[in-house]
Design an enzyme around this catalytic site. Structure first.
Site, PDB file in Angstrom:
ATOM      1  N   CYS A 179     -59.798  -1.957   4.502  1.00  0.00           N
ATOM      2  CA  CYS A 179     -58.418  -2.294   4.159  1.00  0.00           C
ATOM      3  C   CYS A 179     -57.522  -2.008   5.357  1.00  0.00           C
ATOM      4  CB  CYS A 179     -57.972  -1.480   2.951  1.00  0.00           C
ATOM      5  SG  CYS A 179     -56.215  -1.688   2.548  1.00  0.00           S
ATOM      6  N   ASP A 188     -64.292  -1.825   2.258  1.00  0.00           N
ATOM      7  CA  ASP A 188     -64.436  -2.958   1.338  1.00  0.00           C
ATOM      8  C   ASP A 188     -65.864  -3.479   1.488  1.00  0.00           C
ATOM      9  OD1 ASP A 188     -61.736  -2.909   0.484  1.00  0.00           O
ATOM     10  OD2 ASP A 188     -61.125  -4.052   2.243  1.00  0.00           O
TER      11      ASP A 188
END
Length: 275
Positions: A181, A188
């Protein structure tokens, strides 16, 4: 112009006790696209498909109801929807009364469409968990890896022309993808699939390219568009589709899909086993 710096992402905020559509936070797609050379005319079609696992409201008698839902945000919308704001928005329905579930569906569709700047389709339920029949896993390759970022398109190439003579149709997938992120730095995790028709793409190079995102910070949607652009420019397939199925966070997962043709859409009608 809305940017992630002004969103709730990365901040501690109270969970809403009443319905509040103003919680939804749009982020301009144009900013990320400019960085990878995408202009007003898009080289792809597609969508961002969201799966919502934590949706609850009250019926006319005050009894809680629960459901799952799928949201389809078109990739040509001017804005993407920031994930934490979407989570908080969905939580704000927990004390809201609806006589019919259909009324809730229409309300969500209207609010998400207003945020994205384009029509967002909303349906209750989720796709089944599964995978495609003819996917080739790149994870099986026995390779040494030393490069974890930034994303390096130099790894992408076609198999040498003296080794192949014909175009192929392949679906290549890897569960080893990780990006981060850009606001919080949280990892992620995703399974990434590339389907194409063209001269064969070098499998080891594609896997190395995927892994070079490991230290990279970029939103899910922008990662997929970067992959699409790099593969299209470096390998020149006649048809191309790229999809990433990210793991769940905050009761949501996102599945961006970009393809040269709606004929290949959707790339997958399944959820990833890790979702």
């Amino acid at each position: 112009m809305n940017t992630s710096h002004y969103s709730v992402l990365g901040h501690t905020v109270p969970y809403p006790k009443v319905y509040d559509p103003s919680l939804l936070f749009p982020i301009s797609r144009a900013v990320g696209r400019t960085q990878i050379g995408i202009g007003v005319v898009l080289p792809f079609v597609g969508e961002d498909r969201w799966h919502a696992y934590e949706l609850s409201w009250l019926d006319a008698r005050g009894k809680p109801c629960v459901a799952t839902a799928t949201f389809h945000v078109p990739c040509d919308s001017p804005y993407l929807i920031e994930s934490k704001s979407l989570k908080l928005y969905l939580n704000s329905f927990s004390a809201e009364v609806f006589n019919r579930a259909e009324a809730l569906r229409l309300r969500i569709a209207a609010d998400l469409s207003a945020c994205a700047g384009a029509a967002v389709a909303v349906e209750f339920g989720l796709p089944p968990v599964g995978s495609g029949d003819k996917e080739i896993s790149l994870d099986r390759l026995n390779v040494d890896i030393e490069d974890y970022g930034p994303p390096n398109p130099d790894y992408l190439s076609n198999v040498a022309q003296n080794l192949v003579e014909e175009m192929v149709e392949e679906t290549l997938t890897s569960t080893l993808f990780k990006s981060n992120c850009p606001v919080t730095g949280q990892p992620d995790w995703a399974s990434v699939t590339v389907r194409y028709f063209g001269m064969p793409i070098d499998h080891e190079g594609l896997l190395r390219y995927f892994i070079s995102f490991r230290h990279h910070a970029e939103f899910h949607e922008q990662c997929v568009e970067r992959i699409f652009q790099d593969v299209l420019q470096r390998c020149a397939p006649q048809c191309l589709a790229v999809e990433a199925r990210y793991t769940r966070r905050g009761g949501l997962d996102i599945n961006p899909l970009r393809t040269t043709s709606e004929m290949a859409w959707p790339l997958s009608v399944f959820r990833d086993p890790r979702q």
